[in-house]
Design an enzyme around this catalytic site. Sequence first.
Site, PDB file in Angstrom:
ATOM      1  N   HIS A  70       0.809  -1.235   0.000  1.00 31.90           N
ATOM      2  CA  HIS A  70       0.000   0.000   0.000  1.00 31.90           C
ATOM      3  C   HIS A  70       0.839   1.280   0.000  1.00 31.90           C
ATOM      4  O   HIS A  70       0.483   2.276   0.625  1.00 31.90           O
ATOM      5  CB  HIS A  70      -0.977  -0.006   1.170  1.00 31.90           C
ATOM      6  N   HIS A  83      -9.928   1.460  -0.124  1.00 30.54           N
ATOM      7  CA  HIS A  83      -9.900   0.334   0.816  1.00 30.54           C
ATOM      8  C   HIS A  83     -11.024   0.406   1.857  1.00 30.54           C
ATOM      9  O   HIS A  83     -10.782   0.235   3.054  1.00 30.54           O
ATOM     10  CB  HIS A  83      -8.538   0.289   1.518  1.00 30.54           C
ATOM     11  N   GLU A 142     -11.746  -4.275  -3.779  1.00 28.04           N
ATOM     12  CA  GLU A 142     -10.686  -3.323  -4.099  1.00 28.04           C
ATOM     13  C   GLU A 142     -10.282  -3.423  -5.582  1.00 28.04           C
ATOM     14  O   GLU A 142      -9.422  -4.219  -5.945  1.00 28.04           O
ATOM     15  CB  GLU A 142      -9.472  -3.585  -3.214  1.00 28.04           C
TER      16      GLU A 142
END
Length: 363
Positions: free
Chosen positions: A118, A194, A329
């Site tokens: 991420h 997210h 996602e």
Amino acid sequence: MMAGARLSLALLCLVAAALTGGAGATRKMVGVYVLRKGDFSVKITNWGATIMSVVLPDSKGNLADVVLGKDTIAEYVNDTSYFGPVNGRVAQRIARGRFVLDGKVYHTYINDGKNAIHGGHRGFSKVIWTVKEYVGGGDSPYITLYYHSFDGEQGFPGDLDAYVTYQLSSPYVLAVRMNATALNKATPVNFLQHTYWNLGGQGSGDVLGHTLQLSASRYTPLDEELLPSSGVVAPVAGTPYDFRAPTPIGARIRQVMGGRIAGYDINYVIDGDAHGMRKVAAARDGASGRALELWANQPAMQLYTGNWLNNTKGKDGKVYGQYGGVCLETQGYVDAVNHPEFPSMTVRPGQVYKHDMVFKFSF
């Protein structure tokens, strides 16, 4: 624990410096912004471009917040579950935090075992975005947020201008538009939204009874580190990953491992034109009657079922247990920077990365 504590303290100091105009800080205010259209409302903060809540009726007209999250900005600063932010510059995992681009080796910040995830420890979810435009009500309430990612941030090459817009429309539609422009160097880009969804209402229990349907006949098998080490794209037919027909999320969840724990944490290849808007997923909670359709223009989608939630403190005194929410996602392929067989996520100077999502709710 000590490293995590130091990171939390550093992030809190970063927010404090920004709020007070501390030394070397550009004065940016962290705020909470509400988009409202009738009995449909969405709460956003520019900390991490985060969706804090989505409130809408059920089949009996009862309102509930269907998004997992936290009560205060300070709690989002310390959050390690990624409740609702935009992740980047490259969301999902990069093996060993390393990739080669145009013959040069780059090393990104490692924050997930031996790998990066991420965007690193200070990815786009842990920075203050600038509010460029905000209209809280009317026919199409919206907010547009901006972040400038500098050359070398978390190890990524080149300056990048990033934007995300959240907008409401009728009936009960939330659009998310993300784009980014590489300014001076080629760079990988893969944004991801997210949010954890629980259509029965946040904190109402697990989502194992939600039915889920995915427009995906293939997936990329992941190893124990949740990396596509084989580079294989495999059919879902005959596996517990097959959601082509509406299926309860919990029907086969004990048959799959999201890394080292039971549950889904897997990347699907979405059927159809990899760059066109198309239906990706549909979920429904029978008890409340709430349903969600997700449309997007990305080639893949990570399904994550909140496997690591474990009596996690949430909003309004709620506590989230395992499988307390589901993340849908949309994204590029996991670790595409290290797999030339996957669609490229490289954006070159002057090119624009575009990632559009539309959530259509009904009840």
